[in-house]
Design an enzyme around this catalytic site. Structure first.
Site, PDB file in Angstrom:
ATOM      1  N   GLU A 202      -1.997   6.255  52.376  1.00 39.52           N
ATOM      2  CA  GLU A 202      -1.381   6.975  51.263  1.00 39.52           C
ATOM      3  C   GLU A 202      -2.465   7.530  50.341  1.00 39.52           C
ATOM      4  O   GLU A 202      -3.541   6.957  50.217  1.00 39.52           O
ATOM      5  CB  GLU A 202      -0.426   6.054  50.491  1.00 39.52           C
ATOM      6  CG  GLU A 202      -1.022   4.734  50.022  1.00 39.52           C
ATOM      7  CD  GLU A 202      -1.757   4.835  48.690  1.00 39.52           C
ATOM      8  OE1 GLU A 202      -1.570   5.849  47.984  1.00 39.52           O
ATOM      9  OE2 GLU A 202      -2.503   3.904  48.375  1.00 39.52           O
ATOM     10  N   LYS A 261      -9.310   6.886  53.831  1.00 37.57           N
ATOM     11  CA  LYS A 261      -8.682   6.411  52.597  1.00 37.57           C
ATOM     12  C   LYS A 261      -9.710   5.759  51.681  1.00 37.57           C
ATOM     13  O   LYS A 261      -9.785   6.063  50.486  1.00 37.57           O
ATOM     14  CB  LYS A 261      -7.574   5.413  52.949  1.00 37.57           C
ATOM     15  CG  LYS A 261      -7.039   4.601  51.781  1.00 37.57           C
ATOM     16  CD  LYS A 261      -6.388   5.464  50.726  1.00 37.57           C
ATOM     17  CE  LYS A 261      -5.797   4.605  49.635  1.00 37.57           C
ATOM     18  NZ  LYS A 261      -5.205   5.399  48.545  1.00 37.57           N
ATOM     19  N   CYS A 317      -6.355   0.615  43.400  1.00 38.05           N
ATOM     20  CA  CYS A 317      -7.094   1.173  44.534  1.00 38.05           C
ATOM     21  C   CYS A 317      -8.607   1.270  44.354  1.00 38.05           C
ATOM     22  O   CYS A 317      -9.361   0.790  45.188  1.00 38.05           O
ATOM     23  CB  CYS A 317      -6.546   2.565  44.866  1.00 38.05           C
ATOM     24  SG  CYS A 317      -4.882   2.543  45.531  1.00 38.05           S
TER      25      CYS A 317
END
Length: 518
Positions: A202, A261, A317
């Site tokens: 994502e 990512k 994150c």
């Protein structure tokens, strides 16, 4: 799944019938083969299960359900309270626009449940979207991702599945996690059942998750370069293609997808740490960090995004993914690479420490007994997420200095603030924390009789065009200080009211430059 792994590393853009590369879109790999993915036979996904109803799984699969009314999407979690919240009018996640989308398809083709086994059994495609926090003990503690939840979910899939499944890594994971999932599935599955593993990272920013999902820059799908792997990737691509342009759906090998990512978040965090490092120089020289970042952002090679100086980055994150990259580099015996990325996190911690020290030094190096108002506890505006929020670090630092602290945030629940400031399950120190910390009902209550006001989150309601700072000034102790950690206030306007203003990346009010420099 039983075929040998092909490590060729070529990438495929699904859906574009022209195999040529449009170089105007960037540096696309010269080995991209687009027509290959279209031609391969693949199943049409009819039922999706998402294991994990958190910040990623919830919004992502909600949008998938909204855009694919013919697909049944079930989001499952073992946390009953979280599922109850998803089924209520008070969602567990605060994201602009999410309520409307959930209500538009909940009960139609979108369901939230704690019946994990049934959802796994019924699904054609399963997203694994569970938490992957940084390990707190054992090998890699403080750096490596804890994959316990991923392993548990994977074992559950292997145990319950009675038909072929496409299993999609949605959580942010270290490179080669898909390989470990594959081993677990193959070692524990029933005879004759095939599992295809995909990586689908994502790229959501909290506060804009719905718009990011509706209009993504790209969708990455990593797969094995086997016939079944490519077919699984094509099936997932069809799901996204109901609203995402085909040339934005990019397939590549599993390891490239996983690393992309981590790399994207590391590069973005690097920009923030870079501009924050420059903000320290600005404060020492009289330069203005907003002018510097504006000038740099005009360079088309750099661009303006993620050049906003602040008290520091937070969220689930950036820090976690960079530390993961550090651990990966060390594991690969690349200490110089590890040290390079570790410095991005070190600079972020330095920025928070430097900011809090600036507050303390303004009070003759002691804030003992002084009241500090903290406006904003979420790590950024338009979200209720507090993970790695700079406000937590500041409050804890001010507590050790003996300050009294009043906190106000428009979205963060009081219970979450107490969890973040204590160590539930480790030691019961809530009573001690509450001797120094209170939670206010609004910004005015937090600032009442305060010695200093600190902007920790850039909520629009904290701007001087919205809050009545003259009223706040009148009810504060004098001299009244405001420290803008998010660059949202008009420094001159507040100084005219009588405030002493400290701003990230700008010299203090008393700073003067030599006349011949003016």
């Amino acid at each position: 799944m039983k075929n040998a792994v092909n490590y060729s590393g070529t990438s495929t853009c699904i859906g574009n019938t022209d195999a040529s590369i449009d170089t105007s879109r960037g540096n696309s790999p010269s080995t991209t083969r687009t027509s290959e993915a279209l031609a391969i036979p693949h199943i049409k996904v009819k039922k999706i299960c998402c294991i994990g109803a958190g910040y990623v799984g919830g919004p992502t699969c909600t949008i998938i359900a909204a855009k694919n009314p013919d697909i049944i999407v079930t989001i499952v979690d073992i946390n009953q309270a979280r599922i109850d919240a998803w089924n209520s009018d008070n969602l567990p996640i605060s994201e602009p626009g999410l309520d409307e989308v959930v209500k538009s398809c909940r009960g139609r083709n979108l369901f939230f449940s704690t019946d994990v086994d049934k959802a796994i059994h019924d699904a054609d495609l399963i997203f694994v979207s569970v938490n992957t926090p940084t390990k707190t003990k054992g090998m890699g503690a403080g750096y490596a991702a804890d994959l316990g939840y991923v392993e548990s979910a994977t074992r559950r899939i292997a145990q319950i599945a009675r038909s072929d499944k496409i299993v999609v890594e949605k959580s942010t994971v270290p490179c080669r996690t898909a390989q470990n999932m594959r081993y677990i599935l193959e070692a524990n599955s029933k005879a004759g059942i095939r599992f295809d593993i995909l990586s689908n990272p994502e790229f959501l920013a909290e506060g804009t998750a719905v718009s990011d999902l509706m209009n993504p820059d790209r969708v990455l799908i990593g797969s094995l370069k086997t016939e079944s792997g490519r077919a699984a990737a094509a099936s997932l691509a069809d799901v996204y293609a109901s609203w995402v342009a085909r040339d934005q759906i990019i397939t590549m090998n599993l390891w490239s997808s996983e690393l992309s990512k981590l790399a994207a978040n590391a590069l973005l965090a690097q920009r923030i740490s870079s501009i924050n490092a420059l903000s320290a120089i600005c404060e020492a020289t009289g330069a203005d960090i907003e002018e510097v970042s504006y000038a740099c952002g005009l360079d088309t090679r750099i661009g303006p995004k993620f050049l906003k100086a602040s008290v520091g980055f937070g969220g689930s994150c950036f820090q976690k993914d960079i530390l993961n990259l550090v651990y990966l580099s060390e594991s690969l015996h690349l200490p110089e690479v590890a040290a390079y990325w570790k410095q991005v996190v070190d600079m972020n911690e330095y920025q928070k420490r430097r900011f809090s020290n600036r507050v303390i030094s303004s009070f003759f190096n002691t804030i003992y007994g002084k009241k500090i108002a903290i406006l904003g506890f979420a790590f950024k505006k338009d979200t209720s997420d507090t993970r790695e929020s700079p406000a937590i670090t500041l409050v804890n630092h001010f507590r050790t200095e003996g300050a009294q602290i009043a906190i106000y945030d428009p979205k963060v629940q009081e219970s979450q603030i107490w969890i973040d400031l204590t160590e539930p399950g480790v030691m019961d120190d809530l009573t001690e924390v509450q001797k120094q910390v209170s939670i206010a009902k609004d910004a005015y209550a937090a600032c009442d009789d305060a010695d200093a006001v600190i902007i920790c989150t850039e909520w629009d309601e904290f701007r001087d065009t919205v809050l009545d700072y003259k009223l706040i000034y009148d009810h504060m102790k004098k001299p009244a200080f405001v420290f803008d950690g998010r660059l949202i206030l008009n420094k001159t306007r507040l100084e005219d009211m009588g405030f002493q203003v400290g701003t990230i990346g700008r010299a203090t009010s008393g700073f003067t430059v030599p006349k011949d420099w003016e």
